[in-house]
Design a protein around this motif. Structure first.
Motif, PDB file in Angstrom:
ATOM      1  N   PRO A 219      29.291  33.093   8.395  1.00 55.05           N
ATOM      2  CA  PRO A 219      29.601  32.931   9.819  1.00 55.05           C
ATOM      3  C   PRO A 219      29.248  31.519  10.273  1.00 55.05           C
ATOM      4  O   PRO A 219      28.260  30.932   9.817  1.00 55.05           O
ATOM      5  CB  PRO A 219      28.687  33.970  10.490  1.00 55.05           C
ATOM      6  CG  PRO A 219      28.387  34.979   9.419  1.00 55.05           C
ATOM      7  CD  PRO A 219      28.376  34.205   8.133  1.00 55.05           C
ATOM      8  N   ALA A 220      30.054  30.972  11.156  1.00 52.84           N
ATOM      9  CA  ALA A 220      29.864  29.584  11.578  1.00 52.84           C
ATOM     10  C   ALA A 220      28.458  29.343  12.113  1.00 52.84           C
ATOM     11  O   ALA A 220      27.869  28.281  11.884  1.00 52.84           O
ATOM     12  CB  ALA A 220      30.905  29.215  12.628  1.00 52.84           C
ATOM     13  N   GLN A 221      27.883  30.342  12.797  1.00 52.61           N
ATOM     14  CA  GLN A 221      26.561  30.146  13.383  1.00 52.61           C
ATOM     15  C   GLN A 221      25.454  30.087  12.337  1.00 52.61           C
ATOM     16  O   GLN A 221      24.337  29.637  12.629  1.00 52.61           O
ATOM     17  CB  GLN A 221      26.248  31.256  14.396  1.00 52.61           C
ATOM     18  CG  GLN A 221      26.199  32.667  13.830  1.00 52.61           C
ATOM     19  CD  GLN A 221      27.544  33.370  13.881  1.00 52.61           C
ATOM     20  OE1 GLN A 221      28.595  32.699  13.918  1.00 52.61           O
ATOM     21  NE2 GLN A 221      27.522  34.690  13.921  1.00 52.61           N
ATOM     22  N   GLU A 222      25.743  30.503  11.085  1.00 49.06           N
ATOM     23  CA  GLU A 222      24.734  30.457  10.028  1.00 49.06           C
ATOM     24  C   GLU A 222      24.819  29.186   9.176  1.00 49.06           C
ATOM     25  O   GLU A 222      23.912  28.909   8.389  1.00 49.06           O
ATOM     26  CB  GLU A 222      24.851  31.691   9.123  1.00 49.06           C
ATOM     27  CG  GLU A 222      24.434  32.976   9.802  1.00 49.06           C
ATOM     28  CD  GLU A 222      24.204  34.105   8.819  1.00 49.06           C
ATOM     29  OE1 GLU A 222      24.044  33.821   7.611  1.00 49.06           O
ATOM     30  OE2 GLU A 222      24.181  35.265   9.266  1.00 49.06           O
ATOM     31  N   PRO A 224      24.552  25.918  10.018  1.00 52.55           N
ATOM     32  CA  PRO A 224      23.451  24.950  10.197  1.00 52.55           C
ATOM     33  C   PRO A 224      22.168  25.378   9.494  1.00 52.55           C
ATOM     34  O   PRO A 224      21.455  24.536   8.925  1.00 52.55           O
ATOM     35  CB  PRO A 224      23.266  24.915  11.728  1.00 52.55           C
ATOM     36  CG  PRO A 224      24.610  25.291  12.271  1.00 52.55           C
ATOM     37  CD  PRO A 224      25.128  26.326  11.318  1.00 52.55           C
ATOM     38  N   ARG A 250      38.224  24.882  17.584  1.00 55.17           N
ATOM     39  CA  ARG A 250      37.052  25.056  18.439  1.00 55.17           C
ATOM     40  C   ARG A 250      35.752  25.152  17.636  1.00 55.17           C
ATOM     41  O   ARG A 250      34.802  24.412  17.890  1.00 55.17           O
ATOM     42  CB  ARG A 250      37.204  26.323  19.298  1.00 55.17           C
ATOM     43  CG  ARG A 250      38.377  26.245  20.262  1.00 55.17           C
ATOM     44  CD  ARG A 250      38.432  27.480  21.137  1.00 55.17           C
ATOM     45  NE  ARG A 250      39.580  27.451  22.039  1.00 55.17           N
ATOM     46  CZ  ARG A 250      39.863  28.399  22.936  1.00 55.17           C
ATOM     47  NH1 ARG A 250      39.088  29.465  23.045  1.00 55.17           N
ATOM     48  NH2 ARG A 250      40.919  28.293  23.710  1.00 55.17           N
ATOM     49  N   GLN A 251      35.712  26.068  16.658  1.00 50.03           N
ATOM     50  CA  GLN A 251      34.446  26.327  15.982  1.00 50.03           C
ATOM     51  C   GLN A 251      34.012  25.148  15.103  1.00 50.03           C
ATOM     52  O   GLN A 251      32.828  24.796  15.084  1.00 50.03           O
ATOM     53  CB  GLN A 251      34.540  27.601  15.149  1.00 50.03           C
ATOM     54  CG  GLN A 251      34.721  28.855  15.989  1.00 50.03           C
ATOM     55  CD  GLN A 251      34.698  30.120  15.145  1.00 50.03           C
ATOM     56  OE1 GLN A 251      33.867  30.283  14.254  1.00 50.03           O
ATOM     57  NE2 GLN A 251      35.630  31.016  15.415  1.00 50.03           N
ATOM     58  N   ARG A 254      32.711  22.182  17.139  1.00 49.50           N
ATOM     59  CA  ARG A 254      31.406  22.542  17.695  1.00 49.50           C
ATOM     60  C   ARG A 254      30.331  22.484  16.625  1.00 49.50           C
ATOM     61  O   ARG A 254      29.217  22.015  16.857  1.00 49.50           O
ATOM     62  CB  ARG A 254      31.490  23.950  18.305  1.00 49.50           C
ATOM     63  CG  ARG A 254      30.268  24.328  19.141  1.00 49.50           C
ATOM     64  CD  ARG A 254      30.425  25.726  19.720  1.00 49.50           C
ATOM     65  NE  ARG A 254      31.689  25.841  20.459  1.00 49.50           N
ATOM     66  CZ  ARG A 254      32.556  26.836  20.297  1.00 49.50           C
ATOM     67  NH1 ARG A 254      32.325  27.785  19.402  1.00 49.50           N
ATOM     68  NH2 ARG A 254      33.659  26.877  21.011  1.00 49.50           N
ATOM     69  N   LEU A 255      30.679  22.959  15.421  1.00 48.26           N
ATOM     70  CA  LEU A 255      29.733  22.917  14.307  1.00 48.26           C
ATOM     71  C   LEU A 255      29.381  21.476  13.940  1.00 48.26           C
ATOM     72  O   LEU A 255      28.224  21.156  13.665  1.00 48.26           O
ATOM     73  CB  LEU A 255      30.327  23.643  13.100  1.00 48.26           C
ATOM     74  CG  LEU A 255      29.512  23.628  11.811  1.00 48.26           C
ATOM     75  CD1 LEU A 255      28.161  24.308  12.002  1.00 48.26           C
ATOM     76  CD2 LEU A 255      30.297  24.322  10.683  1.00 48.26           C
ATOM     77  N   GLN A 258      26.699  20.151  16.039  1.00 55.22           N
ATOM     78  CA  GLN A 258      25.381  20.753  15.814  1.00 55.22           C
ATOM     79  C   GLN A 258      24.682  20.191  14.581  1.00 55.22           C
ATOM     80  O   GLN A 258      23.453  20.189  14.512  1.00 55.22           O
ATOM     81  CB  GLN A 258      25.514  22.269  15.664  1.00 55.22           C
ATOM     82  CG  GLN A 258      26.021  22.974  16.911  1.00 55.22           C
ATOM     83  CD  GLN A 258      26.329  24.446  16.640  1.00 55.22           C
ATOM     84  OE1 GLN A 258      26.144  24.932  15.523  1.00 55.22           O
ATOM     85  NE2 GLN A 258      26.807  25.140  17.656  1.00 55.22           N
TER      86      GLN A 258
END
Length: 303
Positions: A219-222, A224, A250-251, A254-255, A258
């Protein structure tokens, strides 16, 4: 240079690992060129270790020049004995094409024994970059075209994934033990399997990166967290598909904001989605893996 050339007694001599570092040709390939084709004739120490003179290194570079111009390795020795000014003949009709055909046939027939022989032979006789440029990238592109809505396509794809996962994974294990370059984290994107990521991992290891490769998307949030825990100096995402518009537009930008390391993209997705990512902070490396690794090197050196 004759294959019987004598080197002056006081000329500097280099071990095979140093020749490999200077030329980019791995030791397995150097030994195969010597044993199977007589292309180079290094000296030997009393214990049998190979030592190469500067003339040998120049000869290796000439071999690479011929190979990069499409000449089969079996024809290189004859060309090396000709004057320097000789022009390269056209490649042997069907040589690379024939090798690609053999690979595709082995995959479609699920002939894993033949596939392993071809895989090992290619990497023994040619530099990794040449194998990727002339064999594996064209083969994968053609297979992906053939796999569209064809019965048995999923079986062939999964079999090839399993084969390359094991073979390339083994090479990565040994390469990482010797690697002195930056750590590179490679992750596939959600709409594709691991094939382009595997080839990218092979290319990166050949360039000296310490490769941490995941065979399934995160998942993109994992991502980083993965970069942090693996101490990666760059994140490389790979895919052979267009991927979802929301992910790309978008994702991923944004990544990139970060991360404190370069976020890079390679494989056909990089060519397809290049226009969507202009000015986004995502470094689009393209779908030619050899050129992608050169661009990645400039990014990680600058980081």
């Amino acid at each position: 240079m004759s294959d019987q050339a004598n080197h002056p007694a006081d000329a500097p001599l280099y071990p095979i690992r140093e020749v490999s570092r200077l030329t980019g040709v791995n030791a397995v390939t150097l030994r195969a060129w010597e044993r199977r084709y007589g292309l180079i004739r290094p000296k030997r120490t009393p214990k049998g270790h190979r030592l190469y003179a500067k003339d040998d290194i120049a000869r290796v570079e000439r071999i690479l020049q011929w190979l990069n111009r499409g000449v089969p390795v079996s024809q290189v020795r004859e060309l090396l004995e000709q004057p320097e000014a000789v022009e390269a003949p056209p490649p042997a009709a069907g040589d690379w094409e024939n090798q690609r055909h053999q690979l595709i046939t082995a995959v479609e027939a699920l002939d894993l024994e033949r596939l392993e022989a071809l895989f090992n032979q290619g990497l023994a006789l040619y530099p990794v970059a040449t194998c990727l440029d002339e064999l594996w990238q064209p083969v994968l592109r053609e297979l992906e075209e053939r796999w569209d809505d064809r019965l048995g396509a999923d079986l062939q794809r999964r079999a090839l994934e399993a084969f390359l996962r094991t073979r390339i994974g083994t090479r990565l294990y040994h390469a990482n033990a010797l690697a002195s370059g930056p750590t590179l984290l490679i992750v596939p994107l959600p709409d594709d399997g691991p094939l382009w990521g595997l080839l990218a991992a092979l290319a990166a290891a050949d360039r000296g990166y310490r490769v941490q490769w995941l065979d399934a998307p995160l998942p993109a949030q994992e991502l980083p967290l993965a970069v942090e825990r693996f101490h990666a100096q760059a994140l490389l995402l790979a895919s052979g598909r267009a991927e979802r518009a929301d992910l790309v537009r978008r994702q991923l930008p944004r990544l990139a904001e970060q991360l404190e390391v370069p976020l890079t993209l390679c494989g056909p997705v990089a060519r397809i989605r290049q226009g969507d990512l202009e000015g986004s902070g995502v470094e689009v490396l393209g779908d030619d893996l050899t050129h992608a690794m050169k661009r990645l090197t400039s990014l990680t050196q600058a980081a």
